[in-house]
Scaffold this motif. Sequence first.
Motif, PDB file in Angstrom:
ATOM      1  N   ALA A  52       0.836  -1.208   0.000  1.00 27.90           N
ATOM      2  CA  ALA A  52       0.000   0.000   0.000  1.00 27.90           C
ATOM      3  C   ALA A  52       0.868   1.254   0.000  1.00 27.90           C
ATOM      4  O   ALA A  52       0.561   2.229  -0.700  1.00 27.90           O
ATOM      5  CB  ALA A  52      -0.931  -0.006   1.205  1.00 27.90           C
ATOM      6  N   CYS A  53       1.955   1.233   0.774  1.00 26.95           N
ATOM      7  CA  CYS A  53       2.858   2.397   0.815  1.00 26.95           C
ATOM      8  C   CYS A  53       3.518   2.624  -0.539  1.00 26.95           C
ATOM      9  O   CYS A  53       3.688   3.759  -0.983  1.00 26.95           O
ATOM     10  CB  CYS A  53       3.928   2.202   1.880  1.00 26.95           C
ATOM     11  N   LYS A  54       3.880   1.547  -1.197  1.00 22.48           N
ATOM     12  CA  LYS A  54       4.564   1.638  -2.488  1.00 22.48           C
ATOM     13  C   LYS A  54       3.649   2.201  -3.575  1.00 22.48           C
ATOM     14  O   LYS A  54       4.060   3.001  -4.406  1.00 22.48           O
ATOM     15  CB  LYS A  54       5.068   0.255  -2.895  1.00 22.48           C
ATOM     16  N   GLU A  55       2.393   1.782  -3.563  1.00 20.41           N
ATOM     17  CA  GLU A  55       1.455   2.141  -4.635  1.00 20.41           C
ATOM     18  C   GLU A  55       0.476   3.252  -4.253  1.00 20.41           C
ATOM     19  O   GLU A  55      -0.473   3.510  -4.983  1.00 20.41           O
ATOM     20  CB  GLU A  55       0.659   0.901  -5.051  1.00 20.41           C
ATOM     21  N   ALA A  56       0.673   3.917  -3.129  1.00 21.86           N
ATOM     22  CA  ALA A  56      -0.298   4.885  -2.627  1.00 21.86           C
ATOM     23  C   ALA A  56      -0.555   6.045  -3.600  1.00 21.86           C
ATOM     24  O   ALA A  56      -1.685   6.475  -3.777  1.00 21.86           O
ATOM     25  CB  ALA A  56       0.151   5.431  -1.283  1.00 21.86           C
ATOM     26  N   ASP A  57       0.491   6.565  -4.236  1.00 21.78           N
ATOM     27  CA  ASP A  57       0.335   7.738  -5.102  1.00 21.78           C
ATOM     28  C   ASP A  57       0.279   7.387  -6.578  1.00 21.78           C
ATOM     29  O   ASP A  57       0.438   8.266  -7.422  1.00 21.78           O
ATOM     30  CB  ASP A  57       1.499   8.705  -4.856  1.00 21.78           C
ATOM     31  N   ASN A  58       0.048   6.142  -6.895  1.00 27.18           N
ATOM     32  CA  ASN A  58       0.096   5.681  -8.278  1.00 27.18           C
ATOM     33  C   ASN A  58      -1.304   5.668  -8.905  1.00 27.18           C
ATOM     34  O   ASN A  58      -1.840   4.619  -9.241  1.00 27.18           O
ATOM     35  CB  ASN A  58       0.727   4.281  -8.327  1.00 27.18           C
ATOM     36  N   LEU A 139      -6.372   0.917   3.440  1.00 28.49           N
ATOM     37  CA  LEU A 139      -4.928   0.704   3.347  1.00 28.49           C
ATOM     38  C   LEU A 139      -4.269   1.828   2.549  1.00 28.49           C
ATOM     39  O   LEU A 139      -3.245   2.369   2.959  1.00 28.49           O
ATOM     40  CB  LEU A 139      -4.629  -0.643   2.688  1.00 28.49           C
ATOM     41  N   PHE A 140      -4.845   2.172   1.398  1.00 26.55           N
ATOM     42  CA  PHE A 140      -4.262   3.203   0.547  1.00 26.55           C
ATOM     43  C   PHE A 140      -4.398   4.605   1.140  1.00 26.55           C
ATOM     44  O   PHE A 140      -3.463   5.403   1.076  1.00 26.55           O
ATOM     45  CB  PHE A 140      -4.897   3.196  -0.845  1.00 26.55           C
ATOM     46  N   ASP A 141      -5.564   4.926   1.708  1.00 31.68           N
ATOM     47  CA  ASP A 141      -5.843   6.296   2.141  1.00 31.68           C
ATOM     48  C   ASP A 141      -5.424   6.597   3.577  1.00 31.68           C
ATOM     49  O   ASP A 141      -5.084   7.740   3.892  1.00 31.68           O
ATOM     50  CB  ASP A 141      -7.337   6.605   1.986  1.00 31.68           C
ATOM     51  N   GLU A 142      -5.480   5.602   4.456  1.00 35.62           N
ATOM     52  CA  GLU A 142      -5.200   5.863   5.860  1.00 35.62           C
ATOM     53  C   GLU A 142      -3.824   5.345   6.292  1.00 35.62           C
ATOM     54  O   GLU A 142      -3.021   6.086   6.860  1.00 35.62           O
ATOM     55  CB  GLU A 142      -6.294   5.193   6.715  1.00 35.62           C
ATOM     56  N   TYR A 143      -3.553   4.064   6.015  1.00 34.96           N
ATOM     57  CA  TYR A 143      -2.309   3.459   6.506  1.00 34.96           C
ATOM     58  C   TYR A 143      -1.088   3.836   5.675  1.00 34.96           C
ATOM     59  O   TYR A 143      -0.001   4.009   6.228  1.00 34.96           O
ATOM     60  CB  TYR A 143      -2.438   1.934   6.576  1.00 34.96           C
ATOM     61  N   ALA A 144      -1.231   3.965   4.366  1.00 32.10           N
ATOM     62  CA  ALA A 144      -0.070   4.287   3.522  1.00 32.10           C
ATOM     63  C   ALA A 144       0.543   5.647   3.863  1.00 32.10           C
ATOM     64  O   ALA A 144       1.764   5.737   4.030  1.00 32.10           O
ATOM     65  CB  ALA A 144      -0.454   4.212   2.051  1.00 32.10           C
ATOM     66  N   PRO A 145      -0.242   6.734   4.003  1.00 33.77           N
ATOM     67  CA  PRO A 145       0.387   8.000   4.395  1.00 33.77           C
ATOM     68  C   PRO A 145       0.998   7.953   5.802  1.00 33.77           C
ATOM     69  O   PRO A 145       2.011   8.592   6.069  1.00 33.77           O
ATOM     70  CB  PRO A 145      -0.770   9.004   4.366  1.00 33.77           C
ATOM     71  N   LYS A 146       0.380   7.177   6.680  1.00 30.93           N
ATOM     72  CA  LYS A 146       0.868   7.067   8.053  1.00 30.93           C
ATOM     73  C   LYS A 146       2.240   6.394   8.111  1.00 30.93           C
ATOM     74  O   LYS A 146       3.102   6.798   8.875  1.00 30.93           O
ATOM     75  CB  LYS A 146      -0.151   6.261   8.871  1.00 30.93           C
ATOM     76  N   GLY A 152       9.580  -0.384   7.408  1.00 31.33           N
ATOM     77  CA  GLY A 152       9.141  -1.716   7.819  1.00 31.33           C
ATOM     78  C   GLY A 152       8.778  -1.694   9.291  1.00 31.33           C
ATOM     79  O   GLY A 152       8.867  -0.666   9.954  1.00 31.33           O
ATOM     80  N   GLY A 153       8.376  -2.841   9.827  1.00 32.78           N
ATOM     81  CA  GLY A 153       7.992  -2.904  11.231  1.00 32.78           C
ATOM     82  C   GLY A 153       6.710  -2.153  11.497  1.00 32.78           C
ATOM     83  O   GLY A 153       6.656  -1.289  12.364  1.00 32.78           O
ATOM     84  N   TYR A 154       5.670  -2.482  10.741  1.00 30.21           N
ATOM     85  CA  TYR A 154       4.399  -1.774  10.865  1.00 30.21           C
ATOM     86  C   TYR A 154       3.536  -2.339  11.989  1.00 30.21           C
ATOM     87  O   TYR A 154       2.554  -1.730  12.370  1.00 30.21           O
ATOM     88  CB  TYR A 154       3.623  -1.856   9.555  1.00 30.21           C
ATOM     89  N   THR A 155       3.897  -3.521  12.488  1.00 30.00           N
ATOM     90  CA  THR A 155       3.106  -4.150  13.541  1.00 30.00           C
ATOM     91  C   THR A 155       3.962  -4.381  14.777  1.00 30.00           C
ATOM     92  O   THR A 155       5.186  -4.377  14.712  1.00 30.00           O
ATOM     93  CB  THR A 155       2.520  -5.498  13.079  1.00 30.00           C
ATOM     94  N   ARG A 156       3.292  -4.616  15.879  1.00 29.21           N
ATOM     95  CA  ARG A 156       3.968  -4.843  17.156  1.00 29.21           C
ATOM     96  C   ARG A 156       3.257  -5.994  17.852  1.00 29.21           C
ATOM     97  O   ARG A 156       2.027  -6.110  17.798  1.00 29.21           O
ATOM     98  CB  ARG A 156       3.862  -3.569  17.989  1.00 29.21           C
TER      99      ARG A 156
END
Length: 176
Positions: A52-58, A139-146, A152-156
């Motif tokens: 999602a981070c990679k393709e967010a602005d595509n 995923l694209f609108d909320e998590y990708a910009p965040k 990496g390491g998006y979860t805990r």
Amino acid sequence: MSTVRKLGRTTSQRRAMLRSLATQVLIHGKIKTTETRAKEAKKIVEPLIALACKEADNFETVTVKAKVARKDKDGNRVKEDVNGKKKTVYDLVDKTIKKDKPSRLAARRKMLSVLYPASKLEDEKKKKSKKSIDLVAKLFDEYAPKYKDRKGGYTRIVKIGQRVGDQAMEVLFELV
């Protein structure tokens, strides 16, 4: 040699459980589960967020003409008589939409193949009305910009103690 944890389930049951865990953690932000399940679900959630981070602005923005029903002051559709029949009156309106580029579309389809369709109860106490959630858009609108600047390491995984019944280590699996 890399092996997969079988979690005491058949392949189809295990895949379904892990898909469900991944879907739930993306909806709620955190879930309580066992340590081994969380470690396996992490292998699913992390690549989805990275994709999602990679393709967010595509995407490209396109203006299209759309037919929209005309409405009166109360929000009801306006109807007029045509040859004795009542027909709805439509107006042409310009709408701006996001059009995915091919790589983002492929990423969207990949996410849809992993995640379950999701809905969330609007009122937890009444348990009547369900609101449909578009997880891919989330995923694209909320998590990708965040997580855009994170490598990496998006979860805990936070250990919270052993379960009473079988002494399995319970953890809080959450998004950072």
